[in-house]
Motif scaffolding. Structure first.
Motif, PDB file in Angstrom:
ATOM      1  N   GLU A   4      -7.001  -3.834   3.150  1.00  0.00           N
ATOM      2  CA  GLU A   4      -5.692  -3.607   3.329  1.00  0.00           C
ATOM      3  C   GLU A   4      -5.210  -3.005   4.772  1.00  0.00           C
ATOM      4  OE1 GLU A   4      -3.950  -0.350   1.292  1.00  0.00           O
ATOM      5  OE2 GLU A   4      -1.804  -0.775   1.807  1.00  0.00           O
ATOM      6  N   ASP A  43      -8.919  -1.723  -1.243  1.00  0.00           N
ATOM      7  CA  ASP A  43      -7.739  -0.925  -0.827  1.00  0.00           C
ATOM      8  C   ASP A  43      -8.424   0.525  -0.657  1.00  0.00           C
ATOM      9  OD1 ASP A  43      -5.478   0.829  -0.589  1.00  0.00           O
ATOM     10  OD2 ASP A  43      -4.540  -0.296  -2.115  1.00  0.00           O
ATOM     11  N   ILE A  59      -7.104   3.668  -0.071  1.00  0.00           N
ATOM     12  CA  ILE A  59      -6.246   4.586  -0.779  1.00  0.00           C
ATOM     13  C   ILE A  59      -5.283   3.860  -1.471  1.00  0.00           C
ATOM     14  CG2 ILE A  59      -5.164   6.558  -0.715  1.00  0.00           C
ATOM     15  CD1 ILE A  59      -6.503   7.694   1.672  1.00  0.00           C
ATOM     16  N   ASP A  60      -5.329   3.435  -2.769  1.00  0.00           N
ATOM     17  CA  ASP A  60      -4.245   2.966  -3.545  1.00  0.00           C
ATOM     18  C   ASP A  60      -3.293   4.364  -3.960  1.00  0.00           C
ATOM     19  OD1 ASP A  60      -2.516   0.790  -4.457  1.00  0.00           O
ATOM     20  OD2 ASP A  60      -2.941   1.670  -6.380  1.00  0.00           O
ATOM     21  N   GLY A  61      -2.021   4.356  -3.495  1.00  0.00           N
ATOM     22  CA  GLY A  61      -1.324   5.793  -3.599  1.00  0.00           C
ATOM     23  C   GLY A  61      -1.181   6.555  -2.354  1.00  0.00           C
ATOM     24  N   THR A  62      -0.931   5.651  -1.419  1.00  0.00           N
ATOM     25  CA  THR A  62      -0.898   6.431   0.004  1.00  0.00           C
ATOM     26  C   THR A  62       0.009   7.451   0.286  1.00  0.00           C
ATOM     27  OG1 THR A  62      -2.106   4.479   1.238  1.00  0.00           O
ATOM     28  CG2 THR A  62      -0.933   6.027   2.575  1.00  0.00           C
ATOM     29  N   GLU A  82       6.202   0.177 -10.913  1.00  0.00           N
ATOM     30  CA  GLU A  82       6.633   1.073  -9.594  1.00  0.00           C
ATOM     31  C   GLU A  82       7.710   0.359  -9.238  1.00  0.00           C
ATOM     32  OE1 GLU A  82       4.495   3.142  -8.371  1.00  0.00           O
ATOM     33  OE2 GLU A  82       2.930   2.830  -9.672  1.00  0.00           O
ATOM     34  N   GLY A 140       7.714   0.417  -5.880  1.00  0.00           N
ATOM     35  CA  GLY A 140       7.198  -0.483  -4.806  1.00  0.00           C
ATOM     36  C   GLY A 140       7.594  -0.101  -3.545  1.00  0.00           C
ATOM     37  N   ALA A 141       7.119  -0.526  -2.370  1.00  0.00           N
ATOM     38  CA  ALA A 141       7.356  -0.198  -0.884  1.00  0.00           C
ATOM     39  C   ALA A 141       8.631  -0.764  -0.439  1.00  0.00           C
ATOM     40  CB  ALA A 141       6.174  -0.393  -0.199  1.00  0.00           C
ATOM     41  N   GLY A 182       2.775   5.865  -8.801  1.00  0.00           N
ATOM     42  CA  GLY A 182       2.532   5.909  -7.413  1.00  0.00           C
ATOM     43  C   GLY A 182       1.131   5.080  -7.001  1.00  0.00           C
ATOM     44  N   SER A 183       0.518   4.703  -7.999  1.00  0.00           N
ATOM     45  CA  SER A 183      -0.731   3.873  -7.584  1.00  0.00           C
ATOM     46  C   SER A 183      -0.764   2.769  -8.759  1.00  0.00           C
ATOM     47  CB  SER A 183      -1.994   4.662  -7.858  1.00  0.00           C
ATOM     48  OG  SER A 183      -3.208   3.571  -8.256  1.00  0.00           O
ATOM     49  N   ALA A 184      -0.756   1.499  -7.990  1.00  0.00           N
ATOM     50  CA  ALA A 184      -0.826   0.502  -8.992  1.00  0.00           C
ATOM     51  C   ALA A 184      -1.909   0.072  -9.813  1.00  0.00           C
ATOM     52  CB  ALA A 184      -0.462  -1.027  -7.960  1.00  0.00           C
ATOM     53  N   HIS A 238       4.647  -5.398 -11.890  1.00  0.00           N
ATOM     54  CA  HIS A 238       5.121  -4.876 -10.575  1.00  0.00           C
ATOM     55  C   HIS A 238       5.193  -6.085  -9.858  1.00  0.00           C
ATOM     56  CE1 HIS A 238       5.432  -2.672  -7.161  1.00  0.00           C
ATOM     57  NE2 HIS A 238       4.350  -2.023  -6.743  1.00  0.00           N
ATOM     58  N   GLY A 289       5.684  -7.159  -5.564  1.00  0.00           N
ATOM     59  CA  GLY A 289       5.780  -6.630  -4.377  1.00  0.00           C
ATOM     60  C   GLY A 289       4.384  -6.024  -3.879  1.00  0.00           C
ATOM     61  N   MET A 290       3.561  -5.911  -4.801  1.00  0.00           N
ATOM     62  CA  MET A 290       2.303  -5.176  -4.244  1.00  0.00           C
ATOM     63  C   MET A 290       1.587  -6.168  -3.535  1.00  0.00           C
ATOM     64  SD  MET A 290       2.089  -6.460  -7.446  1.00  0.00           S
ATOM     65  CE  MET A 290       0.801  -7.724  -7.629  1.00  0.00           C
ATOM     66  N   ASP A 322      -4.077  -4.138  -4.149  1.00  0.00           N
ATOM     67  CA  ASP A 322      -3.858  -3.107  -4.998  1.00  0.00           C
ATOM     68  C   ASP A 322      -4.271  -3.464  -6.773  1.00  0.00           C
ATOM     69  OD1 ASP A 322      -2.163  -1.537  -3.240  1.00  0.00           O
ATOM     70  OD2 ASP A 322      -0.559  -3.300  -3.388  1.00  0.00           O
TER      71      ASP A 322
END
Ligand code: IPD
Length: 276
Positions: A69, A89, A91-94, A161, A163-164, A193-195, A212, A214-215, A219
């Motif tokens: 990532e 990844d 940290i999934d759930g940054t 989620e 998502g971002a 908060g973590s896919a 989900h 958009g991930m 993820d």
């Protein structure tokens, strides 16, 4: 021909060792930077963990390739070839990590000929090591995982989620998906908060469906195999074949549940990961 068990064993031990980097940074002040949106964050710990993982794997398996990532965010080309490739990844759930919200995972998938051979999702704060090897089942620590036997959509617990993405179309699409599903009705909809950790809830049977839009591939690549090996089905949100680059995923305990929910989910347009 290798079954890649040596790589899985190495990956499991490396991920477990790397957890301390994440946990020690979790409670400390973070240097947070924005990426594609105000909700797409990176910290120096994301970058550090990814560097540690890639450097250790490269030393042991010098011929292998990587999709990480933070390496991609730094400008590296995202390309999945037929070569053995580690998809990381750190940290999934940054966003969780930045807030000290205790749900963060290190995710590592390993693909050969574009097929995922194993996946690792290590939920650091509660020491839950989810992993699966293709054709050999899925596990949480040493326990074999099995999805729920739920067939009645009205009794399903869903995970998704927001998502971002923060543009109007993305937000209205995701919130109207949740509204439609709640009106089915279902028992509930959760967002963790973590896919990866969300998808693993389907693998354990604690949730019945995850979706989900958009991930990114890092993820979901590992968690998708974990759900499949726990007896679940993983598809695109439209119900077609799962493509880790498409930025859409639906993971369900059964095709009955997946087929009932998929027609209710709308996706907003996202640029494919492999066309960045
Ligand atoms: C994010 C998390 C989040 C999901 C986002 C992902 P990151 O990954 O999985 O739950 O909604 O779409 O990008 O950035 O924390 O690795």
């Amino acid at each position: 021909m290798s079954d890649w068990t040596d790589c899985l064993t190495f990956g499991l031990s490396l991920v477990r060792q790397t957890k301390e980097l994440v946990l020690s940074a979790l409670e400390q002040q973070k240097d947070v930077k924005l990426k594609s949106s105000p909700a797409d964050l990176v910290t120096e710990t994301d970058q550090r963990v990814e560097k540690v993982l890639i450097s250790a794997i490269r030393t042991r398996f010098p011929q292998h390739r990587f999709i990480g990532e933070e390496s991609v965010a730094a400008g590296e080309r995202l390309q999945l070839t037929d070569s053995p490739t580690w998809i990381i990844d750190p940290i999934d759930g940054t966003v969780n990590f930045v807030h000290g919200f205790p749900l963060v995972a290190i995710c590592v998938a390993f693909a050969v000929n574009k097929q995922t051979e194993f996946g690792i999702v290590y939920s650091c704060t509660d020491d839950k090591m989810f992993y699966a090897q293709r054709g050999r089942g899925a596990f949480l620590n040493q326990e074999r995982l099995q999805v729920s036997a739920q067939q009645d959509v009205g009794q399903c617990l869903l995970v998704t989620e927001i998502g971002a993405e923060r543009d109007h179309l993305a937000l209205s699409t995701m919130t109207s998906n949740i509204l439609r599903l709640l009106k089915l009705p279902v028992h509930g909809v959760r967002a963790l908060g973590s896919a990866a950790v969300g998808m693993c809830q389907v693998a354990t049977g604690a949730a019945d469906l995850y979706f989900h839009v958009g991930m990114h591939c890092w993820d979901v690549a590992a968690a998708a195999l974990i759900v499949q090996e726990a007896g679940g089905v993983v598809t695109d949100t439209e119900g077609s074949e799962f493509d880790m680059m498409s930025r859409r995923v639906l993971a369900a305990c059964s095709s009955t549940v997946a087929n009932r929910i998929a027609p209710l989910i709308r996706a907003f347009p996202c640029q494919r990961d492999d066309q960045r």
